[in-house]
Design an enzyme around this catalytic site. Structure first.
Site, PDB file in Angstrom:
ATOM      1  N   GLU A 195       9.486   8.483 -17.089  1.00  0.00           N
ATOM      2  CA  GLU A 195       8.158   9.062 -17.352  1.00  0.00           C
ATOM      3  C   GLU A 195       7.681   8.708 -18.754  1.00  0.00           C
ATOM      4  O   GLU A 195       6.522   8.347 -18.966  1.00  0.00           O
ATOM      5  CB  GLU A 195       8.203  10.589 -17.209  1.00  0.00           C
ATOM      6  CG  GLU A 195       8.294  11.043 -15.767  1.00  0.00           C
ATOM      7  CD  GLU A 195       8.483  12.549 -15.647  1.00  0.00           C
ATOM      8  OE1 GLU A 195       7.854  13.143 -14.775  1.00  0.00           O
ATOM      9  OE2 GLU A 195       9.281  13.132 -16.414  1.00  0.00           O
TER      10      GLU A 195
ATOM     11  N   HIS B 116       0.838  -1.224   0.000  1.00  0.00           N
ATOM     12  CA  HIS B 116       0.000   0.000   0.000  1.00  0.00           C
ATOM     13  C   HIS B 116       0.861   1.258   0.000  1.00  0.00           C
ATOM     14  O   HIS B 116       0.428   2.300   0.485  1.00  0.00           O
ATOM     15  CB  HIS B 116      -0.941   0.029   1.214  1.00  0.00           C
ATOM     16  CG  HIS B 116      -1.632  -1.266   1.476  1.00  0.00           C
ATOM     17  ND1 HIS B 116      -2.846  -1.593   0.917  1.00  0.00           N
ATOM     18  CD2 HIS B 116      -1.265  -2.347   2.217  1.00  0.00           C
ATOM     19  CE1 HIS B 116      -3.206  -2.805   1.315  1.00  0.00           C
ATOM     20  NE2 HIS B 116      -2.252  -3.285   2.099  1.00  0.00           N
TER      21      HIS B 116
ATOM     22  N   SER C 275      15.074  21.529 -16.612  1.00  0.00           N
ATOM     23  CA  SER C 275      13.902  22.358 -16.868  1.00  0.00           C
ATOM     24  C   SER C 275      14.367  23.633 -17.556  1.00  0.00           C
ATOM     25  O   SER C 275      15.438  24.157 -17.253  1.00  0.00           O
ATOM     26  CB  SER C 275      13.218  22.688 -15.542  1.00  0.00           C
ATOM     27  OG  SER C 275      12.491  23.887 -15.647  1.00  0.00           O
TER      28      SER C 275
ATOM     29  N   LYS D 262      16.378  21.787 -11.526  1.00  0.00           N
ATOM     30  CA  LYS D 262      15.665  20.549 -11.840  1.00  0.00           C
ATOM     31  C   LYS D 262      16.496  19.520 -12.597  1.00  0.00           C
ATOM     32  O   LYS D 262      17.253  19.838 -13.483  1.00  0.00           O
ATOM     33  CB  LYS D 262      14.417  20.860 -12.694  1.00  0.00           C
ATOM     34  CG  LYS D 262      13.313  21.578 -11.987  1.00  0.00           C
ATOM     35  CD  LYS D 262      12.693  20.809 -10.833  1.00  0.00           C
ATOM     36  CE  LYS D 262      11.871  19.624 -11.267  1.00  0.00           C
ATOM     37  NZ  LYS D 262      10.653  20.030 -11.990  1.00  0.00           N
TER      38      LYS D 262
END
Ligand code: ARG
Length: 499
Positions: A319, A185, A306, A312
């Site tokens: 992804e 979980h 970024s 970043k």
């Protein structure tokens, strides 16, 4: 004039790809290989709408291989003389060389790879070229091409998958003693070895390999001789064609042979399941590389920055692989839907099988290859993992099991330790901060040795059972995988120990 790029003979299932869309030149129906029945000229929009040459040109190696075998079969059946067959085969070789060298014109008006090659053959050797298609239809030809393509692509794929497994096993070996929280979980549950976690993916990939090599059994069936749908009038020796093309079986029903694409769907399904596994791995890498977890550092070469925020470092590769999983699922559903309403036998709808298939093979192969590299360069950070293991009552089950070993029924011991956890939470303590007296107060079955089980190392090594996370178990799994993966890529299932 548009030409194809030269291709590597080692990976013939890859696209030769016209450098852009095939050209359209003026055509009349007389130029069509099927033009006899037509008087009116094909509408230009229809011509480009119906053409599959823009993508099926990547099947040319298989189309030519199949044509050579068909030609030899026609000669054997005395439909062609030896000389005729030799001339045709020489012509096909020349066309193959021209395509490989990027000197073949892929024209929209040729419609598909089959007619492009046949037209070129006739241009090279004259009307004799028109004899090649005797006893054959594009309907049995295309399914043969697809089967040959898939046989090849899946073999390369098995090798790529094997490399990805090797990267994961090497990663497990590099960080074999690092502990991390195991989750259920997404809540910290029990300590496990990072290597155990990495090997879970090796297991998944092994099943993926198994699924795809199972599909190969059904792909490996030779359909030529089925004609358009009913078989052929010529007494050709189908077994001979199968032998030439190294097929162990020939199809037994011509209607089925030209109309089914279940073998393509099986591959799409196997790839969808594989991508689902890679997507789960992606999700973990994205979480683990976040500031919140800091469990891993993704290699710089596999991340991007970024355009606005200078600090970043984004996990774009995981992804994108997670994102491309949706696309591969879409391809599976697209073909299932295409085929579901088709009456027997061949219908032109079936042309819609190729783009989903090619894109699935390309997307999945690239994802597998890129992960093999990324994981080879992944840095695991033991400190944050250890810190996460030491917080969050991951050892509560150990304490409960300790009582069980001393005769307390598990339900009761679960309750006792649950109340100790509650007490700790109220006091802002950890289980290890409890005194012997605290334990004794909770249950008289506790003794001083109870604290010995309250270390993550002990918790891990207690799981000394096949499939468990104990150090010795994982070490022997690593060894077994190393050995299995050194063997042939698709034999690892067989070679893997059964202990
Ligand atoms: N391009 C077609 C396909 O991919 C080849 C077979 C066409 N057959 C036909 N009768 N139109 O399915």
């Amino acid at each position: 004039m548009k030409t194809a790029r030269p291709k590597s003979p080692r990976t013939p299932h890859k696209a030769p790809r016209p450098s852009s869309q095939p050209t359209s030149t003026k055509s009349s129906d007389k130029t069509k290989l099927w033009g006899g029945r037509f008087q009116g000229k094909t509408d230009a929009l229809v011509e480009s709408f119906t053409a599959s040459i823009g993508f099926d040109c990547r099947l040319y190696e298989y189309d030519i291989e199949g044509s050579i075998a068909h030609c030899k079969t026609l000669q054997r059946a005395k439909v062609l003389t030896t000389r005729e067959s030799q001339t045709i085969i020489k012509g096909l070789y020349r066309i193959r060389e021209a395509i490989r060298a990027g000197n073949h014109q892929w024209k929209i008006e040729d419609e598909d790879v089959h007619m492009s090659i046949e037209r070129q053959l006739t241009q090279l050797i004259g009307p004799l070229g028109g004899k090649l298609h005797t006893g054959r239809s594009r309907n049995d030809q295309i399914t043969l091409d697809l089967r040959l393509f898939l046989r090849d692509a899946l073999q390369h794929f098995q090798r790529d998958l094997c490399r990805l497994q090797q990267s994961l096993v090497a990663l497990a070996e590099r960080y074999k003693d690092v502990m991390m929280p195991g989750y259920t979980h997404l809540q910290r549950a029990q300590p496990v070895l990072f290597s155990h976690h990495a090997l879970a993916y090796v297991e998944m990939l092994e099943r993926d390999k198994g699924r795809l090599s199972d599909a190969l059994v059904r792909i490996d069936v030779m359909p030529l001789g089925s004609g358009a749908l009913a078989g052929t009038n010529y007494a050709i020796d189908r077994q001979y064609t199968a032998n030439l093309l190294k097929f162990p079986k020939i199809s037994q029903n011509s209607l089925d042979a030209v109309s089914d694409r279940d073998y393509v769907i099986e591959v799409l399904s196997g790839c969808a399941i594989l991508m689902m596994h890679l997507s789960r791995l992606s999700e973990e890498l994205i979480l683990w590389s976040s500031q919140e977890f800091q469990f891993v550092d993704l290699p710089d070469g596999f991340c991007t920055g970024s355009s606005m925020m200078p600090q970043k470092k984004n996990p774009d590769i995981p992804e994108l692989i997670r994102g491309k999983t949706g696309r591969v699922y879409g391809h599976l559903f697209s073909l299932l839907t295409t085929v579901k309403g088709l009456p027997l036998s061949y219908n032109r709808d079936l042309q819609e099988d190729k783009e989903p298939l090619f894109d699935t093979i390309d997307t999945t192969t690239t994802s597998v290859k890129i992960y093999a590299e990324l994981l080879a360069q992944l840095t695991v950070r033991p400190e944050p993992m250890n810190k996460a293991v030491s917080e969050g009552f991951l050892l509560a089950t150990e304490l409960a099991d300790y009582l069980v070993k001393r005769g307390v029924p598990f339900r009761e011991s679960h309750h006792i330790v649950g109340s100790l956890v509650r007490e700790c939470l109220i006091k802002g303590k950890d289980l290890r901060d409890l005194t012997q007296q605290d334990l004794f107060k909770a249950s008289s079955s506790f003794d001083s040795k109870a604290f010995q089980v309250l270390t993550p190392e002990a918790a891990i090594n207690q799981k000394n059972i096949v499939g468990g996370t104990a150090t010795t178990q994982v070490a022997s799994q690593i060894k077994a995988w190393e050995k299995a993966l050194r063997a042939k890529p698709n034999s690892s299932t067989k070679k893997k120990r059964t202990s």
